[in-house]
Enzyme design. Structure first.
Site, PDB file in Angstrom:
ATOM      1  N   LYS A  61       0.800  -1.222   0.000  1.00  0.00           N
ATOM      2  CA  LYS A  61       0.000   0.000   0.000  1.00  0.00           C
ATOM      3  C   LYS A  61       0.834   1.274   0.000  1.00  0.00           C
ATOM      4  O   LYS A  61       0.300   2.362  -0.172  1.00  0.00           O
ATOM      5  CB  LYS A  61      -0.986  -0.003   1.172  1.00  0.00           C
ATOM      6  CG  LYS A  61      -1.930  -1.180   1.205  1.00  0.00           C
ATOM      7  CD  LYS A  61      -2.737  -1.437  -0.070  1.00  0.00           C
ATOM      8  CE  LYS A  61      -3.637  -0.322  -0.476  1.00  0.00           C
ATOM      9  NZ  LYS A  61      -4.752  -0.781  -1.364  1.00  0.00           N
ATOM     10  N   SER A 283      -2.585 -12.487   4.203  1.00  0.00           N
ATOM     11  CA  SER A 283      -3.035 -12.409   2.800  1.00  0.00           C
ATOM     12  C   SER A 283      -1.941 -12.912   1.859  1.00  0.00           C
ATOM     13  O   SER A 283      -2.244 -13.449   0.790  1.00  0.00           O
ATOM     14  CB  SER A 283      -3.441 -10.977   2.434  1.00  0.00           C
ATOM     15  OG  SER A 283      -2.318 -10.126   2.354  1.00  0.00           O
TER      16      SER A 283
HETATM   17  N1  PMP Z   1      -3.178  -7.754   1.591  1.00  0.00           N
HETATM   18  C1  PMP Z   1      -3.101  -6.846   2.572  1.00  0.00           C
HETATM   19  C2  PMP Z   1      -2.501  -7.256   3.887  1.00  0.00           C
HETATM   20  C3  PMP Z   1      -3.585  -5.552   2.366  1.00  0.00           C
HETATM   21  O1  PMP Z   1      -3.519  -4.657   3.355  1.00  0.00           O
HETATM   22  C4  PMP Z   1      -4.161  -5.214   1.116  1.00  0.00           C
HETATM   23  C5  PMP Z   1      -4.731  -3.844   0.909  1.00  0.00           C
HETATM   24  N2  PMP Z   1      -5.882  -3.601   1.680  1.00  0.00           N
HETATM   25  C6  PMP Z   1      -4.238  -6.195   0.122  1.00  0.00           C
HETATM   26  C7  PMP Z   1      -3.719  -7.450   0.396  1.00  0.00           C
HETATM   27  C8  PMP Z   1      -4.890  -5.944  -1.210  1.00  0.00           C
HETATM   28  O2  PMP Z   1      -4.300  -4.954  -1.992  1.00  0.00           O
HETATM   29  P1  PMP Z   1      -5.160  -4.072  -2.993  1.00  0.00           P
HETATM   30  O3  PMP Z   1      -5.856  -3.024  -2.181  1.00  0.00           O
HETATM   31  O4  PMP Z   1      -4.167  -3.503  -3.946  1.00  0.00           O
HETATM   32  O5  PMP Z   1      -6.159  -4.957  -3.660  1.00  0.00           O
END
Ligand code: PMP
Length: 340
Positions: A61, A283
């Protein structure tokens, strides 16, 4: 020793121009691409991961945070001293807090109480104000609270879930980085989850345009399959899949969707740490679990790239670390009977 200074001139700091040095923002992006050495799907496929946790504030991010602020400055929408506000699962808040600290903007982060306490404290350490919303109100509640506060106080909303500067930066950085890493090399699958969808949409669009043979694979929580039109349920994969499909998500970018469970995500994150020394969040584990499923079904010799969005350090208080002791209860017996 030859100092390289033949005329024996003493340089002072003022001889060094600002342009001679990079600033923190220059280190956003260009994240490492790593080939896995031990974990495989057992069928001659090659697995690679892109480490977004190596960004200065520890997550993918940093990219949109930097660009959302830069674009707002270029448009003349904000000047230092203005207060910025964002709804976030934490990583965008941490990244915005970093950029706001450097550029001189007070920052208010609005986050559901269910996200890790590490996130709150990191943002506060960077002098952000953190406002918590009830978990039951979901991501929609965070966004509504943000809009209400912005309207009342005249604060500027960065609006990561609808701001075009978010996917645009992935089109301009993440996508080209991947294309350059794989120039003249085989790449069959690009796997990514989504929160705002900035990563998969921006990078995915660029990869599709330049390498139409690469399959883009989305992944999301088994219990919240929004891309499949199913009902949203709470999940443990922080940062993934809010209870709405964001404007910043290109729902047509992926060729295929491969859902994963919370448990699979946590197990895959641990496997990356234990086998590869890669310390990443839940994630990241989820994305990697999806990549393993893809690899199992892929033709032998396929090359699969998984995005790993953040570092594991912001999950010490979460289920990722549930079975990791913090007391002196493990390993202590090694000292028994030793004279030292
Ligand atoms: N994994 C984590 C830990 C995140 O904080 C985010 C962003 N919220 C994402 C994945 C997904 O990224 P994006 O917002 O670019 O889809």
């Amino acid at each position: 020793m030859d100092s390289g200074n033949k005329d024996n001139v003493r340089y002072t700091a003022t001889d060094m121009k600002d342009e001679d040095y990079k600033t923190l923002a220059d280190y956003v992006g260009n994240t490492p691409l790593v080939r896995l050495q031990k974990i495989s799907a057992g069928n001659d496929n090659r697995l690679l991961v892109k480490l977004e946790g190596n960004n200065p504030a520890g997550s993918v991010k940093d990219r949109p945070a930097l660009n959302m602020i830069t674009q707002a400055e270029l448009r003349g929408d904000i000047t230092p001293g203005d207060t910025l506000i964002e709804a976030t699962s934490g990583n965008t808040g941490i990244a915005l807090a970093m950029v706001c600290a450097v550029r001189g903007y007070p920052f208010v982060s609005v986050m559901a109480e269910s996200f890790s306490v590490e996130r709150r404290r990191l943002m506060r350490f960077l002098r952000a104000k953190v406002v918590l919303t009830p978990a039951a109100d979901r991501a929609t509640g965070m966004v509504r609270a943000t809009e209400a506060m912005a309207a009342k106080h005249g604060w500027f909303m960065t609006q990561q879930f609808e701001n075009e500067a978010n996917p645009a930066f992935h089109r301009n950085t993440t996508g080209p980085e991947i294309l350059s890493d794989f120039a003249d090399r085989r790449l069959d699958y690009f796997v990514s989850g989504y929160g705002t969808g900035g990563t998969i949409s921006g990078a995915g669009q660029m990869i599709r345009a330049a390498r139409p043979d690469v399959r883009i694979i989305s992944t999301e929580p088994e219990g919240a399959q929004m891309l499949e039109g199913k009902e949203w349920q709470p999940h443990k994969i922080q940062g993934w899949t809010p209870d709405f499909l964001p404007d910043t998500l290109d729902t047509a970018v992926a060729h295929q969707n491969v859902p994963v469970s919370d448990d699979e995500s946590i197990a895959a994150s641990k496997a990356l740490a234990v086998n590869e020394g890669i310390f990443c969040g839940i994630s990241s584990g989820g994305t990697f679990a999806a990549a393993l499923k893809v690899a199992e079904r892929a033709e032998a010799g396929s090359v699969i790239l998984a995005m790993l969005p953040d570092t594991g350090e912001r999950y010490l208080s979460t289920p990722l670390f549930a079975d990791v002791p913090e007391g002196p209860d493990e390993g202590q017996e090694l000292l028994d009977g030793l004279d030292y």
